[in-house]
Structure formats: C-alpha cells, structure tokens
Enzyme design. Structure first.
Site, PDB file in Angstrom:
ATOM      1  N   LYS A   1      35.774  39.493  40.137  1.00 57.36           N
ATOM      2  CA  LYS A   1      36.552  38.353  40.626  1.00 57.36           C
ATOM      3  C   LYS A   1      36.741  37.275  39.562  1.00 57.36           C
ATOM      4  O   LYS A   1      37.736  36.552  39.578  1.00 57.36           O
ATOM      5  CB  LYS A   1      35.898  37.752  41.869  1.00 57.36           C
TER       6      LYS A   1
ATOM      7  N   ASN B   1      40.550  36.959  44.239  1.00 59.15           N
ATOM      8  CA  ASN B   1      40.327  38.166  45.041  1.00 59.15           C
ATOM      9  C   ASN B   1      41.632  38.847  45.443  1.00 59.15           C
ATOM     10  O   ASN B   1      41.608  39.900  46.066  1.00 59.15           O
ATOM     11  CB  ASN B   1      39.485  37.849  46.284  1.00 59.15           C
TER      12      ASN B   1
ATOM     13  N   GLY C   1      29.403  34.891  44.266  1.00 60.32           N
ATOM     14  CA  GLY C   1      30.801  34.512  44.422  1.00 60.32           C
ATOM     15  C   GLY C   1      31.177  34.139  45.842  1.00 60.32           C
ATOM     16  O   GLY C   1      32.003  33.249  46.068  1.00 60.32           O
TER      17      GLY C   1
END
EC number: 1.1.1.25
Length: 290
Positions: A70, A91, A133
């Site tokens: 990501k 994403n 994340g």
C-alpha cells in the site's frame, strides 16, 4: 461486436485467500459489465514498479492494493487523491488512459458502519489495537469524521515504533492489557469505541482462537462499540466476547464491503449491487468456516 473485457485485479503478496475477486466479479456479473477481476501475486517489492509499467502498456483498467504494497505503490503513481495523500497509502488504483491515479477507500470503508454512531463517539475517547496500515485509515477517519476527545493506539512495542510519532496520539503497549490495574487497561475500559486493527483472530492463523483483548480482563462492557477489522470468521473471538459483555459489535465484513463498493464506484461510476454481493460473500465465508 462485443466490447473488450476490462481487467481489474488485486496487487499483493500471497493473497489467494482474498474475497475481492468474489465481491467484484459478482458485481460485474449482476450489472452485466464486460469486466473481470483477478489476483496478481507479486513476490518481491522491487517487482511492483515493473507490474505497474506493464499495466500501463497492457491497458489494465485498475487495481486494488493490499499488504505489503500500500505504501510501495505511492511514489510509482502519477497522482494521488487527497485521502491517499493524507496517510501516504493507496489501496485503489484507477488507470485513466495510461495515467495511474492512487486512491484510498479504506478511510471511507472504515467509517461507513460507524456513521450511525457518530454522535455518541464525538467528544469521547477511542482505542485502536495495532499500528499497521489499517490503523492509519482508522485514525484519519476518526480525526476527520468523528472528532473523539482522544485516540489511544495500542501497539506491541511503543518504544520501537517509528511510524506513529504524532504527539496527539497516546501510545500504549498491547501487553499491558493483561495487567488489570495498568493505565492501558483503564484507557481501554473507558473507550467509547475499540477497534481491532491487528490480524489476531483471523481464520487460519495460529492465533485464530485468540482475542487481542484478554478474555479474563473484563475490559469490554455495555455502552461500548467493538469493531473488528478481521472479516473471516464473521464472529471473531473478540466480537463474541464483546457481545457477551453487552457491547455493540461491528464485524470486519462491513468495512470490506464498504471499501470495495467505493473502489467499484471509482472504476465504473456505478453503485455496487450490495444485496447480491453481501449474499455471495456471506455464503462464501459460511462455507469456509465449515
């Protein structure tokens, strides 16, 4: 003459378990769109740049991006949405005729099932378990949409954590939750919302039977909202314990569907047929638990 099939896919490493193909292919089929979604397992980080270069050349229409890439894709894209810029993580990628634009639908996806509770969250403390994340999206959503009085981040080793340096965020050790009289325990007990942004409790993991909040701690209670980002199984050990304690529970499937619907909208300018997708996903998750 039939239109060419548009190809979308998931960029990640060892992500054959993902439900994203089921979600998006169900939506494409329901709307009779000439599109197909597949998985692109990329084994090494240095190959991600080659993959995106190939995507431009082949005209692949877009991607989802998951761990561990990501942040890897961020400098490789032509531009970023404001949400992606805010947490420097992507994403979702949209290919606009060779121009790759990075988005982050995790923030909106995370927020979606919490929005009905927004008034009860405002001005009250919240707790997030995990510092990866997923927690970045949760922090950004809380700051911009819910305005809690305080955000506490529980992590494995706060002293060694270099990603979360914001002084406005209180940092505590996850392990301290096992000590009933600790400050960490009090902070979790007082939280209006507790988010599990760790993979603990995920089906197939060695810790699938465990909860990130020790079962014997009695830290969960009526009046709290317990939100587990883990989506398989539907009823994780954390959610089962929270429900037993009288708390409101939110399963990770809600975030999975909401962020997927936001990505689908970016790719197609259409709304995802949620009833059909939810039904297909519930059937698949139920089958995997047998």
């Amino acid at each position: 003459m039939r239109p060419a099939t548009k190809i979308y896919g998931l960029i990640g490493r060892a992500v054959d378990y993902s439900y994203s193909p089921l979600i998006h292919n169900t939506a494409f089929e329901q709307l009779s769109l000439p599109c197909r979604y597949t998985i692109f397992n990329i084994t090494e980080e240095h190959l991600v740049a080659d993959a995106l270069k190939g995507a431009r050349a082949l005209g692949l229409a877009g991607f989802s991006v998951t761990i561990p890439y990501k942040k890897t894709v961020v400098p490789l894209l032509d531009s970023l949405s404001e949400e992606a810029k805010s947490i420097q993580a992507v994403n979702t990628i949209v290919n606009h005729e060779g121009t790759l634009v990075g988005h982050n639908t995790d923030i909106a996806g995370f927020a979606s099932p919490l929005l009905p509770h927004a008034r009860s969250i405002q001005g009250r403390p919240v707790a997030i378990l995990g510092s990866g994340g997923a927690s970045l999206a949760a922090i950004e959503a809380f700051r911009t949409l819910f305005m809690p009085s305080e955000i506490t981040l529980f992590m494995r080793n706060p002293a060694k954590e270099t990603r979360m340096t914001d002084p406005a965020i209180k940092r505590c050790a996850l392990g301290d939750l096992r000590e009933s009289g600790s400050e960490s325990s009090a902070l979790l007990r007082d939280a209006a919302v507790v988010i599990n942004a760790t993979p603990v409790g995920t089906l197939g993991r060695p810790d699938a039977h465990m909860s990130p909040v020790p079962a014997e701690s009695n830290l969960l209670h009526q009046g709290q909202i317990i939100y587990d980002m883990v989506y398989n199984p539907l009823d994780t050990p954390l959610l089962l314990a929270a429900r037993k304690a009288g708390a409101v529970t939110i399963p990770g499937m809600e975030m999975l569907l909401a962020q997927g619907a936001a990505a689908f909208r970016l790719w197609t300018n259409l709304e995802m047929p949620m009833d059909a997708v939810r039904s297909a996903l519930l059937n698949e998750i139920g089958a995997s638990a047998i």
